[in-house]
Scaffold this motif. Structure first.
Motif, short mmCIF file in Angstrom:
data_model
loop_
_atom_site.label_atom_id
_atom_site.label_comp_id
_atom_site.label_asym_id
_atom_site.label_seq_id
_atom_site.Cartn_x
_atom_site.Cartn_y
_atom_site.Cartn_z
N ILE A 137 0.84 -1.20 0.00
CA ILE A 137 0.00 0.00 0.00
C ILE A 137 0.88 1.25 0.00
O ILE A 137 0.60 2.23 -0.71
N GLY A 138 1.96 1.24 0.78
CA GLY A 138 2.86 2.38 0.82
C GLY A 138 3.53 2.64 -0.51
O GLY A 138 3.82 3.79 -0.87
N ALA A 139 3.78 1.56 -1.28
CA ALA A 139 4.41 1.72 -2.59
C ALA A 139 3.39 2.07 -3.68
O ALA A 139 3.78 2.32 -4.83
N GLY A 140 2.11 2.10 -3.33
CA GLY A 140 1.07 2.44 -4.30
C GLY A 140 0.72 1.32 -5.25
O GLY A 140 0.06 1.56 -6.27
N LEU A 141 1.12 0.09 -4.94
CA LEU A 141 0.83 -1.03 -5.84
C LEU A 141 -0.58 -1.57 -5.66
O LEU A 141 -1.15 -2.14 -6.58
N ILE A 142 -1.15 -1.41 -4.47
CA ILE A 142 -2.52 -1.87 -4.21
C ILE A 142 -3.24 -0.79 -3.42
O ILE A 142 -2.62 0.06 -2.76
N ASP A 143 -4.58 -0.81 -3.51
CA ASP A 143 -5.40 0.16 -2.77
C ASP A 143 -5.97 -0.44 -1.50
O ASP A 143 -6.21 0.28 -0.52
N GLU A 144 -6.25 -1.75 -1.54
CA GLU A 144 -6.82 -2.43 -0.38
C GLU A 144 -5.91 -3.58 0.01
O GLU A 144 -5.23 -4.16 -0.85
N PRO A 145 -5.89 -3.93 1.30
CA PRO A 145 -5.03 -5.05 1.75
C PRO A 145 -5.43 -6.36 1.07
O PRO A 145 -6.62 -6.64 0.85
N LEU A 146 -4.44 -7.15 0.73
CA LEU A 146 -4.67 -8.46 0.14
C LEU A 146 -5.03 -9.47 1.22
O LEU A 146 -4.59 -9.35 2.37
N ARG A 147 -5.81 -10.46 0.84
CA ARG A 147 -6.15 -11.54 1.78
C ARG A 147 -5.06 -12.61 1.72
O ARG A 147 -5.12 -13.55 0.92
N LEU A 148 -4.07 -12.46 2.57
CA LEU A 148 -2.93 -13.36 2.57
C LEU A 148 -2.98 -14.36 3.72
O LEU A 148 -2.09 -15.21 3.83
N ILE A 149 -4.00 -14.26 4.55
CA ILE A 149 -4.08 -15.12 5.72
C ILE A 149 -5.53 -15.51 5.96
O ILE A 149 -6.43 -14.97 5.34
N TRP A 150 -5.72 -16.50 6.85
CA TRP A 150 -7.03 -17.11 7.11
C TRP A 150 -7.56 -17.80 5.86
O TRP A 150 -8.76 -17.81 5.61
N ASN A 151 -6.67 -18.35 5.07
CA ASN A 151 -7.06 -19.08 3.86
C ASN A 151 -5.97 -20.09 3.52
O ASN A 151 -4.99 -20.24 4.26
N GLU A 152 -6.15 -20.78 2.41
CA GLU A 152 -5.18 -21.81 2.02
C GLU A 152 -3.82 -21.22 1.67
O GLU A 152 -2.80 -21.87 1.87
N PHE A 153 -3.81 -20.01 1.16
CA PHE A 153 -2.53 -19.38 0.83
C PHE A 153 -1.67 -19.19 2.07
O PHE A 153 -0.48 -19.52 2.08
N GLY A 154 -2.24 -18.67 3.13
CA GLY A 154 -1.50 -18.47 4.36
C GLY A 154 -1.01 -19.78 4.95
O GLY A 154 0.13 -19.87 5.44
N ILE A 155 -1.85 -20.81 4.90
CA ILE A 155 -1.44 -22.12 5.40
C ILE A 155 -0.27 -22.66 4.60
O ILE A 155 0.71 -23.18 5.15
N ALA A 156 -0.34 -22.55 3.27
CA ALA A 156 0.73 -23.07 2.41
C ALA A 156 2.04 -22.34 2.68
O ALA A 156 3.11 -22.96 2.71
N VAL A 157 1.98 -21.03 2.89
CA VAL A 157 3.21 -20.27 3.16
C VAL A 157 3.86 -20.76 4.44
O VAL A 157 5.08 -21.01 4.48
N GLY A 158 3.08 -20.91 5.50
CA GLY A 158 3.63 -21.38 6.77
C GLY A 158 4.17 -22.80 6.68
O GLY A 158 5.22 -23.11 7.26
N MET A 159 3.49 -23.67 5.94
CA MET A 159 3.94 -25.06 5.82
C MET A 159 5.20 -25.17 4.97
O MET A 159 6.09 -25.96 5.28
N VAL A 160 5.29 -24.38 3.91
CA VAL A 160 6.51 -24.40 3.09
C VAL A 160 7.71 -23.94 3.91
O VAL A 160 8.79 -24.54 3.84
N HIS A 161 7.53 -22.90 4.70
CA HIS A 161 8.61 -22.41 5.54
C HIS A 161 9.09 -23.50 6.50
O HIS A 161 10.29 -23.66 6.72
N TYR A 162 8.16 -24.26 7.05
CA TYR A 162 8.54 -25.32 7.99
C TYR A 162 9.18 -26.50 7.28
O TYR A 162 10.07 -27.16 7.83
N MET A 163 8.77 -26.79 6.05
CA MET A 163 9.17 -28.02 5.37
C MET A 163 10.47 -27.91 4.59
O MET A 163 11.02 -28.94 4.19
#
Length: 286
Positions: A137-163
């Motif tokens: 948002i600070g860089a002006g690339l998006i106007d609204e926050p992206l849904r990066l958590i509470w979904n499958e994307f957030g779970i996959a990110v955390g699991m990849v980091h652990y694995m």
């Protein structure tokens, strides 16, 4: 003058081999085999004897949805982890010994941090007011926050980091055994850099690829903390569904059925792995 043998050696020679392993066998039966057998028994007897719980695998949309969600997240996690782990393992195998020591330190460092701490760290990074959304948002690339958590994307990110470490180590073990003269020899015969990698190096790392894929997929099947925190209760995987059925809804039959099918799936995957690669080398022995 004859020297008497130590009492421990005399005792060991006089006892049959099965009696020597009896204490460990009793512990395994009491604290591992018996509880697993009881879980399997409950899955067939609660709330009534029969296969009614296992029939839900075919008739219940909720059970099927949990399995499909779990398999989808595990496959995505395995593919991303394998690609990232292959690059890291290749860089690790090509680095000089001094650099390798530091790389190993940073690869193994996540294993020394609590999975709970790592999950909450990703919450801080991925939430609507997190570092990523604030930066975009600070860089002006998006106007609204992206849904990066509470979904499958957030779970996959955390699991990849652990694995990542579980993928890097088998891949590195496979790459380390490759003769470093093979790729230069292929280049000397006229192959391009990509052709030498695709035709020579990549096939030789296939046992490591298979081992890393199966290990990451098996570990991902039983994840609980990371999906529970990063999924926010909106994306259920098998482990969280089992907890919900047993502790919250007191449906022991359904919960133990899911646990039993998960265990059977893991055993079958390990059996398949043992038929393809030397499983002792995967776990660092042999």
């Amino acid at each position: 003058m004859a020297v008497a043998a130590p009492p421990s050696r005399v005792l060991g020679a006089s006892l049959p081999w099965w009696l020597l392993i009896a204490p460990a066998l009793i512990l395994m039966l009491a604290f591992y085999a018996f509880p697993l057998a009881e879980v399997l028994w409950i899955s067939f007897t609660e709330p009534e004897p029969g296969l009614s719980n296992y029939e839900r695998l075919i008739t219940s949309e909720a059970v099927q949805r949990v399995w499909i969600t779990t398999l989808r997240i595990c496959i995505i996690t395995t593919v991303i982890t394998l690609l990232a782990g292959y690059v890291v393992a290749y860089a690790l195998s090509s680095a000089p010994p001094r650099v390798q020591r530091w790389m190993f330190l940073f690869i193994l460092l996540p294993l020394w941090i609590s999975v709970l701490v790592r999950a909450f760290a990703w919450v801080t990074i991925l939430r609507r007011q997190g570092l990523i959304n604030e930066a975009l948002i600070g860089a002006g690339l998006i106007d609204e926050p992206l849904r990066l958590i509470w979904n499958e994307f957030g779970i996959a990110v955390g699991m990849v980091h652990y694995m990542i470490p579980y993928a890097v180590l088998p891949l590195y073990a496979s790459m380390r055994d490759i003769d470093p003269r093979l790729v230069p020899a292929a280049r000397g015969l006229g192959a391009s850099r990509f052709e030498a990698f695709r035709s020579v190096f990549l096939p030789l790392t296939r046992p490591g690829i298979i081992a890393a894929s199966v290990l990451v997929f098996i570990f991902s099947l039983g994840f609980y903390v990371t999906p529970a925190i990063l999924g926010g209760g909106r994306t259920l995987m098998i482990a969280e569904y089992i907890k919900l059925q047993i502790l919250d809804l007191i449906r022991w039959g359904l919960g133990t059925m899911m646990a039993s099918t998960l265990l059977i799936a893991i055993v079958l995957l390990l059996w398949a792995l043992s038929r393809i690669v030397d499983i002792r080398r995967v776990f660092g022995s042999g």
